[in-house]
Scaffold this motif. Structure first.
Motif, PDB file in Angstrom:
ATOM      1  N   UNK A 226      15.431  -4.398   6.425  1.00 43.32           N
ATOM      2  CA  UNK A 226      14.518  -3.249   6.499  1.00 43.32           C
ATOM      3  C   UNK A 226      14.988  -2.263   7.567  1.00 43.32           C
ATOM      4  N   UNK A 227      14.986  -1.009   7.187  1.00 46.33           N
ATOM      5  CA  UNK A 227      15.417   0.010   8.145  1.00 46.33           C
ATOM      6  C   UNK A 227      14.404   0.194   9.271  1.00 46.33           C
ATOM      7  N   UNK A 228      14.886   0.758  10.372  1.00 46.48           N
ATOM      8  CA  UNK A 228      13.992   0.983  11.505  1.00 46.48           C
ATOM      9  C   UNK A 228      12.914   2.012  11.166  1.00 46.48           C
ATOM     10  N   UNK A 229      13.285   3.057  10.395  1.00 49.67           N
ATOM     11  CA  UNK A 229      12.287   4.081  10.045  1.00 49.67           C
ATOM     12  C   UNK A 229      11.213   3.508   9.116  1.00 49.67           C
ATOM     13  N   UNK A 230      11.599   2.506   8.296  1.00 49.41           N
ATOM     14  CA  UNK A 230      10.584   1.885   7.435  1.00 49.41           C
ATOM     15  C   UNK A 230       9.568   1.126   8.274  1.00 49.41           C
ATOM     16  N   UNK A 231      10.070   0.409   9.294  1.00 46.68           N
ATOM     17  CA  UNK A 231       9.156  -0.320  10.183  1.00 46.68           C
ATOM     18  C   UNK A 231       8.225   0.668  10.875  1.00 46.68           C
ATOM     19  N   UNK A 232       8.813   1.783  11.346  1.00 44.35           N
ATOM     20  CA  UNK A 232       7.986   2.807  11.991  1.00 44.35           C
ATOM     21  C   UNK A 232       6.934   3.341  11.038  1.00 44.35           C
ATOM     22  N   UNK A 233       7.340   3.593   9.776  1.00 46.73           N
ATOM     23  CA  UNK A 233       6.375   4.096   8.791  1.00 46.73           C
ATOM     24  C   UNK A 233       5.210   3.127   8.639  1.00 46.73           C
ATOM     25  N   UNK A 234       5.510   1.826   8.505  1.00 50.75           N
ATOM     26  CA  UNK A 234       4.418   0.884   8.286  1.00 50.75           C
ATOM     27  C   UNK A 234       3.526   0.769   9.520  1.00 50.75           C
ATOM     28  N   UNK A 235       4.142   0.805  10.714  1.00 49.25           N
ATOM     29  CA  UNK A 235       3.332   0.726  11.944  1.00 49.25           C
ATOM     30  C   UNK A 235       2.391   1.925  12.031  1.00 49.25           C
ATOM     31  N   UNK A 236       2.937   3.135  11.819  1.00 44.20           N
ATOM     32  CA  UNK A 236       2.099   4.330  11.956  1.00 44.20           C
ATOM     33  C   UNK A 236       1.076   4.414  10.833  1.00 44.20           C
ATOM     34  N   UNK A 237       1.460   3.944   9.631  1.00 41.47           N
ATOM     35  CA  UNK A 237       0.493   3.949   8.521  1.00 41.47           C
ATOM     36  C   UNK A 237      -0.664   3.007   8.817  1.00 41.47           C
ATOM     37  N   UNK A 238      -0.313   1.852   9.429  1.00 43.77           N
ATOM     38  CA  UNK A 238      -1.363   0.898   9.796  1.00 43.77           C
ATOM     39  C   UNK A 238      -2.302   1.508  10.832  1.00 43.77           C
ATOM     40  N   UNK A 239      -1.716   2.181  11.845  1.00 42.81           N
ATOM     41  CA  UNK A 239      -2.543   2.858  12.852  1.00 42.81           C
ATOM     42  C   UNK A 239      -3.428   3.921  12.197  1.00 42.81           C
ATOM     43  N   UNK A 240      -2.846   4.669  11.269  1.00 39.45           N
ATOM     44  CA  UNK A 240      -3.563   5.770  10.625  1.00 39.45           C
ATOM     45  C   UNK A 240      -4.766   5.227   9.847  1.00 39.45           C
ATOM     46  N   UNK A 241      -4.518   4.228   9.012  1.00 38.71           N
ATOM     47  CA  UNK A 241      -5.599   3.679   8.184  1.00 38.71           C
ATOM     48  C   UNK A 241      -6.633   2.984   9.065  1.00 38.71           C
ATOM     49  N   UNK A 242      -6.144   2.194  10.039  1.00 42.28           N
ATOM     50  CA  UNK A 242      -7.077   1.463  10.901  1.00 42.28           C
ATOM     51  C   UNK A 242      -7.977   2.385  11.695  1.00 42.28           C
ATOM     52  N   UNK A 243      -7.382   3.441  12.289  1.00 42.59           N
ATOM     53  CA  UNK A 243      -8.216   4.342  13.074  1.00 42.59           C
ATOM     54  C   UNK A 243      -9.147   5.150  12.180  1.00 42.59           C
ATOM     55  N   UNK A 244      -8.703   5.435  10.936  1.00 42.67           N
ATOM     56  CA  UNK A 244      -9.588   6.162  10.015  1.00 42.67           C
ATOM     57  C   UNK A 244     -10.801   5.307   9.646  1.00 42.67           C
ATOM     58  N   UNK A 245     -10.544   4.008   9.372  1.00 39.23           N
ATOM     59  CA  UNK A 245     -11.658   3.108   9.032  1.00 39.23           C
ATOM     60  C   UNK A 245     -12.613   2.983  10.208  1.00 39.23           C
ATOM     61  N   UNK A 246     -12.042   2.795  11.408  1.00 37.13           N
ATOM     62  CA  UNK A 246     -12.901   2.663  12.584  1.00 37.13           C
ATOM     63  C   UNK A 246     -13.679   3.943  12.844  1.00 37.13           C
ATOM     64  N   UNK A 247     -13.058   5.099  12.521  1.00 30.70           N
ATOM     65  CA  UNK A 247     -13.750   6.366  12.752  1.00 30.70           C
ATOM     66  C   UNK A 247     -14.971   6.497  11.837  1.00 30.70           C
ATOM     67  N   UNK A 248     -14.783   6.234  10.540  1.00 26.90           N
ATOM     68  CA  UNK A 248     -15.911   6.479   9.631  1.00 26.90           C
ATOM     69  C   UNK A 248     -17.002   5.418   9.786  1.00 26.90           C
ATOM     70  N   UNK A 249     -16.672   4.231  10.311  1.00 24.64           N
ATOM     71  CA  UNK A 249     -17.704   3.214  10.464  1.00 24.64           C
ATOM     72  C   UNK A 249     -18.306   3.206  11.862  1.00 24.64           C
ATOM     73  N   UNK A 250     -17.779   4.033  12.755  1.00 27.95           N
ATOM     74  CA  UNK A 250     -18.290   4.038  14.115  1.00 27.95           C
ATOM     75  C   UNK A 250     -19.653   4.719  14.174  1.00 27.95           C
TER      76      UNK A 250
END
Lengths: 204, 101
Positions: free
Chosen positions: A1-25
């Motif tokens: 796996x490329x380094x940029x792919x790992x970065x994509x998944x990490x940032x996507x996880x942050x994006x989705x996680x913070x979005x979920x926490x935002x709407x349920x807060x």
């Protein structure tokens, strides 16, 4: 796996996680903070997509100005949390149903390979000294100069609208008193003074 | 290797989270405005992904204008919110029903 792919998944996880926490807060301040986190992660994703100018603009304009405005308004208004909390779960099932249906539709359509998106389109590799900002500016000030000026006019309209709406009327601005205007008599406005020119010269 | 549809699916997921947020926080106007911001961020990611994979700068320019319009929208929206709070003493959507027939 490329380094940029790992970065994509990490940032996507942050994006989705913070979005979920935002709407349920339930705390609006916490929701605003999670929205800031999701803006940072989406800006990182934009950096991965080589849109450096827009990523920096998102941080500067959105986190620096718009979210500060949000926090300012949240702290200024005294929001009654009890009424918000009582109605919180009322529409939760409907929201989950609608979003799950829409997500599954979009994922099914996009991953079915109907459009052949992944093969027909590929990124062009740029040289190390390639400037996203100069490319953006070249198009913005030539091809898109009229929309750019329209955007400036729109911002001016927004400034005027926001100030006009929030400006407190009492005492500081001049206002018509219509009843007083209608009921005015000639004697209230015109005062006839008899004076002779010679006298006024003497008084000087 | 990250391809275009990965970005499209990611932004579709976040778009739907924002949509669900509008349903969940239906009564709080500030939360509605913030959910709209989240939806706009997801949509802008779509534009930038197409711009990157299609090698066309027009998508980024469109995002630039979307950011401008969204900033204006937030400024006016928060001004209206402040007015609603000043007149009604609450930012509950259900309180602002004076136009209801």
């Amino acid at each position: 796996m490329e380094f940029t792919s790992i970065l994509f998944y990490v940032f996507a996880l942050y994006f989705i996680g913070s979005a979920v926490l935002m709407v349920t807060s339930r705390n609006t301040i916490k929701a605003a903070m999670f929205l800031i986190l999701s803006f940072f992660s989406v800006a990182s994703l934009w950096l991965l997509l080589e849109a450096e100018f827009l990523a920096i603009t998102l941080i500067l304009v959105y986190v620096g100005a718009v979210m500060v405005l949000f926090l300012f308004v949240i702290k200024m208004l005294d929001i009654d949390k009890s009424t918000v909390r009582a109605k919180f779960t009322k529409y939760l099932p409907l929201g989950i149903v609608v979003s799950v249906v829409v997500i599954s539709q979009m994922v099914l359509v996009l991953s079915a390979g109907q459009f052949d998106l992944d093969n027909s389109m590929g990124p062009v590799r740029h040289a190390a000294d390639f400037s996203n900002i100069s490319q953006l500016a070249n198009d913005l000030y030539t091809l898109y100069v009229y929309p750019f000026e329209l955007a400036a006019v729109l911002l001016l309209t927004a400034i005027i609208a926001a100030i006009t709406l929030v400006h407190r009327k009492e005492g500081r601005s001049k206002k018509q008193n219509i009843a007083e205007q209608i009921s005015v008599q000639a004697a209230d406005r015109v005062r006839l003074v008899s004076s002779s020119p010679s006298k006024s010269k003497e008084s000087k | 290797m990250i391809v275009l549809s990965d970005y499209l699916i990611l932004s579709a997921i976040v778009f739907c989270i924002g949509l669900a947020g509008i349903f969940i926080n239906r009564t709080n106007i500030i939360m509605l405005l913030m959910c709209v911001e989240l939806i706009l961020a997801a949509v802008n990611t779509n534009f930038i992904a197409f711009s990157y994979f299609g090698s066309d700068i027009a998508g980024q320019i469109f995002v630039f204008f979307i950011l401008t319009v969204a900033a204006a929208e937030v400024a006016i929206g928060l001004a209206i919110l402040t007015l609603v709070y000043r007149n009604r003493g609450s930012i509950d959507v259900d309180v602002t029903n004076s136009l209801k027939g």
